[in-house]
Enzyme design. Structure first.
Site, PDB file in Angstrom:
ATOM      1  N   ARG A 161       0.821  -1.213   0.000  1.00 27.20           N
ATOM      2  CA  ARG A 161       0.000   0.000   0.000  1.00 27.20           C
ATOM      3  C   ARG A 161       0.850   1.256   0.000  1.00 27.20           C
ATOM      4  O   ARG A 161       0.454   2.285  -0.555  1.00 27.20           O
ATOM      5  CB  ARG A 161      -0.966   0.019   1.194  1.00 27.20           C
ATOM      6  CG  ARG A 161      -2.234  -0.793   0.981  1.00 27.20           C
ATOM      7  CD  ARG A 161      -3.193  -0.613   2.160  1.00 27.20           C
ATOM      8  NE  ARG A 161      -2.546  -1.015   3.387  1.00 27.20           N
ATOM      9  CZ  ARG A 161      -2.558  -2.255   3.890  1.00 27.20           C
ATOM     10  NH1 ARG A 161      -3.237  -3.204   3.282  1.00 27.20           N
ATOM     11  NH2 ARG A 161      -1.927  -2.527   5.000  1.00 27.20           N
ATOM     12  N   GLU A 195       3.828  -9.871  15.540  1.00 27.57           N
ATOM     13  CA  GLU A 195       3.245 -10.374  16.791  1.00 27.57           C
ATOM     14  C   GLU A 195       3.790 -11.768  17.098  1.00 27.57           C
ATOM     15  O   GLU A 195       4.168 -12.073  18.226  1.00 27.57           O
ATOM     16  CB  GLU A 195       1.724 -10.366  16.672  1.00 27.57           C
ATOM     17  CG  GLU A 195       1.045 -10.406  18.016  1.00 27.57           C
ATOM     18  CD  GLU A 195      -0.464 -10.363  17.853  1.00 27.57           C
ATOM     19  OE1 GLU A 195      -1.157 -10.527  18.867  1.00 27.57           O
ATOM     20  OE2 GLU A 195      -0.955 -10.191  16.712  1.00 27.57           O
TER      21      GLU A 195
END
Lengths: 175, 175
Positions: free
Chosen positions: B63, B100
């Site tokens: 993006r 994560e």
């Protein structure tokens, strides 16, 4: 304009054995790095599309985004990302296409285009045309019409155009 | 300009439970689809960078490419793609960053910037800042200087700025 594209062609770098042995990859990063060359690419594409009526530019992840977004900005068009499976967050439509071994899929948001709107698809490279064909099918499924397909580079020996049926196909630099 | 950014903010779409349960994802595709809103984003960024001296815009796949390439074109700067592992064809330098669970890596061509040149990094979203920090390290390793980091959206509650040390950080829309 043709003279400027000669400079661009000179900057495209051949990288041998990428992504695998025996392939000569056309590396466009030296073009992108040079503001004048990058502008020539975008302005040449805009010139080729100047007489065409359309509302959206749809681009294919990820190198296609680099060309398509600057072109959409330059021409005042809406930008639509076509992404790999699972990368768009909202309701999507999907098309599989064949790779050398197995399949991949590209997706588009189901609400990406309004019905009957005209769409130009943009990618950096036309090779075998598999991804591009899937892109035209997605545009049609979403209710749009493909105005044309435009590429920075076309590898003519791979005959991608033949896969794209009656669609108008434009490329800046051919090998 | 602020009024135009209000329209942009209105177009950013919240998508619940993407990419996984409990996350509210900020979907920018309705902004990209609207030529006026997309232009406002690029022009607001260009205005914020207008006094700054720099030669390159480095953007993070995928993006980030959409924002960064239009901005590089608009400002007449060179464009440098930072990509996921294995996606750049030539000699690369690489940085791991923590996700994560586990790690990911981003890469940059080793010859992407000339020594001492100034680089603005561009991404759509500043969250925890892990990818951005890796990007600033790559720019430094290649011999460049980070002029600033600019984002379309900043999720302030994730405190990504704190991870980016003494670097100048700019964002258009904060949540």
């Amino acid at each position: 304009m043709e003279e400027k594209l000669d400079k661009v062609r000179f900057l495209v770098r051949d990288v041998r054995d990428y992504p695998k042995k025996g392939i000569v990859f056309k590396d466009i990063t030296p073009v992108l790095k040079d503001p004048e060359a990058f502008s020539s690419v975008i302005e040449s594409m805009a010139a080729k599309l100047s007489e065409m009526e359309f509302e959206y530019i749809a681009s294919i992840e990820a190198r296609g985004f680099i060309i398509g977004s600057a072109l959409a900005y330059k021409m005042g068009k809406g930008f639509i990302p076509l992404r790999k499976k699972g990368k768009l967050p909202y309701n999507t439509i999907s098309r599989e296409y064949a790779l050398e071994y197995g399949n991949a899929a590209i997706e588009m948001h189901a609400d990406a285009v309004s019905k009957g709107s005209r769409v130009v698809t943009v990618d950096d490279l036309l090779a075998t045309g598999g991804t591009s064909k899937a892109a035209t099918e997605l545009v049609a499924e979403a209710g749009g019409e493909v105005a044309c397909l435009i590429y920075f580079i076309e590898l003519e020996f791979l005959k991608g155009r033949e896969k794209l049926g009656g669609n108008k196909v434009i490329s800046l630099i051919k090998y």
